[in-house]
Design an enzyme around this catalytic site. Structure first.
Site, PDB file in Angstrom:
ATOM      1  N   ARG A  69     -14.191   2.787   4.310  1.00 32.33           N
ATOM      2  CA  ARG A  69     -13.101   1.913   4.585  1.00 32.33           C
ATOM      3  C   ARG A  69     -11.596   3.011   4.755  1.00 32.33           C
ATOM      4  NH1 ARG A  69     -11.870  -1.090   0.090  1.00 32.33           N
ATOM      5  NH2 ARG A  69     -10.087   0.573  -0.370  1.00 32.33           N
ATOM      6  N   ASN A  82       0.804  -1.112   0.002  1.00 34.24           N
ATOM      7  CA  ASN A  82      -0.131   0.005  -0.003  1.00 34.24           C
ATOM      8  C   ASN A  82       0.893   1.205   0.143  1.00 34.24           C
ATOM      9  OD1 ASN A  82      -2.271  -1.559   0.041  1.00 34.24           O
ATOM     10  ND2 ASN A  82      -2.741  -1.123   2.325  1.00 34.24           N
ATOM     11  N   HIS A 138     -15.371  -3.450   0.157  1.00 33.43           N
ATOM     12  CA  HIS A 138     -15.272  -3.003  -1.006  1.00 33.43           C
ATOM     13  C   HIS A 138     -16.804  -2.422  -1.753  1.00 33.43           C
ATOM     14  CE1 HIS A 138     -13.817  -2.761  -5.440  1.00 33.43           C
ATOM     15  NE2 HIS A 138     -13.035  -2.107  -5.036  1.00 33.43           N
ATOM     16  N   ARG A 157     -10.423  -4.655 -14.298  1.00 39.34           N
ATOM     17  CA  ARG A 157      -9.159  -5.246 -13.881  1.00 39.34           C
ATOM     18  C   ARG A 157      -9.759  -6.780 -14.145  1.00 39.34           C
ATOM     19  NH1 ARG A 157      -5.656  -1.825 -11.393  1.00 39.34           N
ATOM     20  NH2 ARG A 157      -6.561  -0.190 -10.253  1.00 39.34           N
ATOM     21  N   ARG A 192      -4.763   1.631 -13.374  1.00 40.61           N
ATOM     22  CA  ARG A 192      -3.483   1.909 -12.786  1.00 40.61           C
ATOM     23  C   ARG A 192      -2.801   0.528 -12.322  1.00 40.61           C
ATOM     24  NH1 ARG A 192      -4.006   6.013  -8.880  1.00 40.61           N
ATOM     25  NH2 ARG A 192      -3.620   7.538 -10.597  1.00 40.61           N
ATOM     26  N   HIS A 216     -14.938   3.077 -15.368  1.00 45.58           N
ATOM     27  CA  HIS A 216     -14.838   2.347 -14.166  1.00 45.58           C
ATOM     28  C   HIS A 216     -16.118   1.315 -13.653  1.00 45.58           C
ATOM     29  CE1 HIS A 216     -14.475   2.175  -9.454  1.00 45.58           C
ATOM     30  NE2 HIS A 216     -13.199   1.666 -10.139  1.00 45.58           N
TER      31      HIS A 216
END
Length: 732
Positions: free
Chosen positions: A580, A69, A608, A391, A421, A451
């Site tokens: 979060r 991270n 998420h 992704r 990314r 997205h």
């Protein structure tokens, strides 16, 4: 392509339009800094490495996650601030700080975080050694270990290592992004000359190597090289050595007029590897002369230099977590497959036709999403498939299904987002494979990321066609779907099908969606829809009715959205947020946000899913509440610079699952929750009379949606209840 995006002026709590200068409180008292809030989040992740209720290797996993991270944060966010400082751009942050002021605060916080990581690693190493898992540092090896190490070095490492002299006759070697090297100080035996040599560790080498034996013994690759350095430098005396690591600017600017987006991204990825150095990590005992050499040759400019008491990176520790010690890991969890689909003999289309269904990952299997696409690929009545891909992972069953569908003669369109990314290279590879199979590959907008997570299947049925849709809060990634909590919503409602068609036409043909019946789509209408919902709650509160908002997000940074929530709080709306990660909203401030609470959940699974719930004139939860699922976080980029969707939940069973199970369980969790205070600090909720763990609840209790007949025949799902001023979970 650039399109006009709707924005609204800021409003004061009274509802009048205003500007930033006229706000009641200055920015630093209204908002938290985005970057410092992210560092607070990573501290919460790091705190899980100290969670004594977790098995030891799982705690080591959290330490490794905190390291990866931090790498991404430095390579993107900090690199961006450093670039602004270099270019003398004084763009003020949401809380009123200049880039230079933010960098100064960040550097101190990062230094503290890295030293905390090392203290935790030292503690975990001692505990792991007692449990039979050793991390070898400077300790003496047993004879058999030393012999094996020497053989491994000769066979697997020595041929690939290249010593490079550091002197005027040899150019300083390039150190790639995330590259690690070792500088050696040597004395040549022949003439006593002092020499510096560098070894750049090949990126293909494993970060840690396991020594053979029943008990796990692991050694870092740089420690192995230092131990065997004499084989690299015969005829030299080794006076000392030091390990260093480099992080570079890894963000990529997109040229709006790029004629060939694919070619542009291939060259941009190459530039990323050679970006400006943003962080130089050194071992604490690094030679001062060698440090000065690195500072000069790497051309540090507004880069942070950190000295670590041990490893220069925590990211590779994940390799040790793979040690075959199930007693030191979480008990394996097998997700459930929805009974509703099994009742239809695995026919996803039949189950969805019967009634809308929502799947709660990872507690319910991501396989149902794969099966939906596989069935579409093999079904002779399916004529078209349209799919967004943000992704998809390295071993993607989704890609395989799309290729199979194209090869079966179906019309297949894939929107592949090249700007995801750190997944750009993977997505380029998938795009090439899809195109070779006959899939129509679209790269979307140049300046906006796509997205939204949407799959659309058009099927011939009777005398016409029916459209089946999947909307997700997470990616089509089978690996992350095992650890990310996300929601998959399936429907055959023709209104959703018509809106999904408009969404794909927007991406593929720049045809702006108009008059959508169900979906709110950014950047053309999602912000407006959120404001409309918030304003309704404000109106209810001003009319003396209950105003209530619940939301679950990954990040909340958009100042306009936060100001709207402040306005709602001032009007009497009760707001409970589960955020979060980054949160720039300052809760519990009298006269501003005293009716807003914010909590963050960090645990075995990564929260998420993104959910909004509005009371609609009554306290939450209630059956009339307006509930939405979305791919968008509360960030300007999601609302104004990305293609996102927000999906209303109308089916009663799905509504109950999302509101009365998922949202409520998150709000009443006590064991994994951190509460955000008005001063910016987070505190664990701590011990309570009746503790509740949201992840344990969903691991042990079946879902409402998707259970079909099992819902009435099987054991009842424990009902959750919210108590004002406290919370509990109870059985009906």
């Amino acid at each position: 392509m650039t399109m006009k995006v709707e924005t609204e002026p800021m409003r004061s709590p009274s509802g009048a339009e205003t500007d930033a200068a006229a706000e009641v409180k200055p920015p630093i008292e209204r908002f938290f800094n985005r970057e410092l809030s992210w560092l607070q989040f990573n501290r919460r992740v790091l705190a899980e490495a100290q969670n004594k209720s977790y098995p030891l290797l799982e705690r080591l996993r959290f330490l490794s996650i905190s390291g990866s991270n931090l790498d991404e944060f430095m390579m993107v966010r900090v690199a961006g601030l450093a670039g602004q400082v270099r270019q003398q751009i004084e763009e003020i942050s949401i809380d009123g700080l200049t880039p230079g002021q933010q960098l100064q605060a960040i550097n101190g916080a990062v230094s503290d975080l890295v030293h905390e990581q090392h203290a935790i690693l030292a503690s975990l190493s001692r505990q792991l050694e007692k449990a039979g898992v050793r991390l070898i540092n400077d300790r003496r090896l047993e004879k058999h270990e030393a012999e094996w190490l020497a053989q491994y070095f000769e066979q697997h490492m020595l041929p690939a290592l290249t010593p490079q002299a550091i002197d005027p006759a040899h150019p300083f070697p390039f150190i790639a992004n995330q590259g690690t090297g070792i500088l050696f100080s040597l004395t040549r035996a022949a003439d006593g000359a002092q020499v510096r040599e560098m070894i750049v560790i090949p990126p293909a080498f494993p970060r840690f190597v396991r020594l053979p034996g029943k008990e796990g013994a692991w050694i870092a690759i740089e420690d192995m090289i230092r131990r065997k350095a004499a084989r690299l430098f015969p005829g030299f005396k080794i006076n000392g050595s030091g390990v260093f690591r480099v992080l570079r600017d890894s963000d990529m600017e997109i040229e709006e007029d790029a004629e060939d987006l694919v070619r542009h991204f291939r060259t941009a990825i190459q530039r990323r590897r050679r970006g400006k150095v943003i962080l130089l990590q050194l071992q604490a005992d690094f030679d001062p002369g060698a440090e000065e050499l690195l500072r000069e040759k790497l051309r540090l400019d507004h880069a942070l230099v950190l000295k670590s008491p041990g490893l220069v990176s925590m990211t590779g520790l994940a390799a040790i977590v793979e040690e075959e010690r199930p007693d030191l890991k979480f008990e394996p969890y097998s997700p459930r497959y929805p009974e509703r689909i099994l009742e239809h003999d695995g026919d996803c289309f039949a189950a969805i036709r019967e009634k809308d269904i929502v799947i709660h990952h990872p507690f319910e299997s991501f396989d149902v999403v794969i099966d939906f696409l596989r069935q579409a690929a093999s079904d002779p009545d399916v004529v078209a498939i349209k799919q967004t891909l943000y992704r998809a992972g390295k071993q993607s069953a989704v890609i395989a299904a799309l290729i199979a569908a194209a090869e079966a003669g179906k019309s297949v369109t894939a929107v592949v987002e090249l700007k995801a990314r750190f997944d750009e290279e993977q997505n380029l590879m998938w795009a090439s494979q899809l195109e070779r199979a006959g899939v129509q590959v679209i790269y979307g907008f140049v300046d906006w990321k796509t997205h939204a997570k949407v799959s659309m299947v058009v099927r011939r049925e009777g005398d016409g066609y029916r459209t089946y849709c999947h909307f997700g809060t997470g990616n089509y990634h089978p690996v992350t779907a095992r650890v990310y909590t996300d929601l998959s919503f399936f429907t055959a409602d023709p209104r959703f099908g018509r809106d999904a068609g408009q969404l794909f036409n927007f991406i593929t043909g720049y045809i702006e969606p108009r008059g959508t019946e169900m979906l709110a789509i950014s950047p053309v209408g999602l912000r407006r829809k959120l404001y409309e919902c918030i304003d309704r709650e404000i109106a209810f509160a001003k009319a003396g009715k209950a105003g209530a908002i619940w939301a679950k997000l990954n990040s909340l940074t958009d100042s306009q959205l936060i100001n709207r929530l402040y306005e709602a709080s001032s009007a009497g709306v009760e707001i409970a947020l589960v955020v979060r990660g980054i949160c720039c909203l300052r809760p519990g401030v009298p006269g501003l946000s005293e009716r807003i609470t914010v909590k963050s959940i960090i645990g075995r699974f990564l929260e998420h899913s993104r959910i909004w719930a509005f009371g609609n004139g009554a306290a939450l939860p209630n059956r009339r509440a307006r509930v939405f699922l979305t791919s968008a976080d509360g960030m300007m980029r999601n609302l104004d610079r990305r293609v996102e969707v927000m999906v209303p939940v109308r089916n009663r069973t799905v509504h109950d699952q999302v509101l009365d199970q998922v949202m409520l369980a998150n709000l009443i969790d006590t064991e994994q929750s951190w509460r955000l205070e008005a001063d910016g600090n987070y505190h664990r909720i701590g011990d309570v009379t009746k503790p509740f763990n949201v992840h344990r609840y969903f691991m042990t209790n079946p879902s409402l949606s998707g259970r079909g007949a099992a819902l009435t025949k099987g054991r009842k799902v424990p009902k959750l209840a919210l108590r004002r001023g406290g919370a509990t979970a109870k059985h009906d």
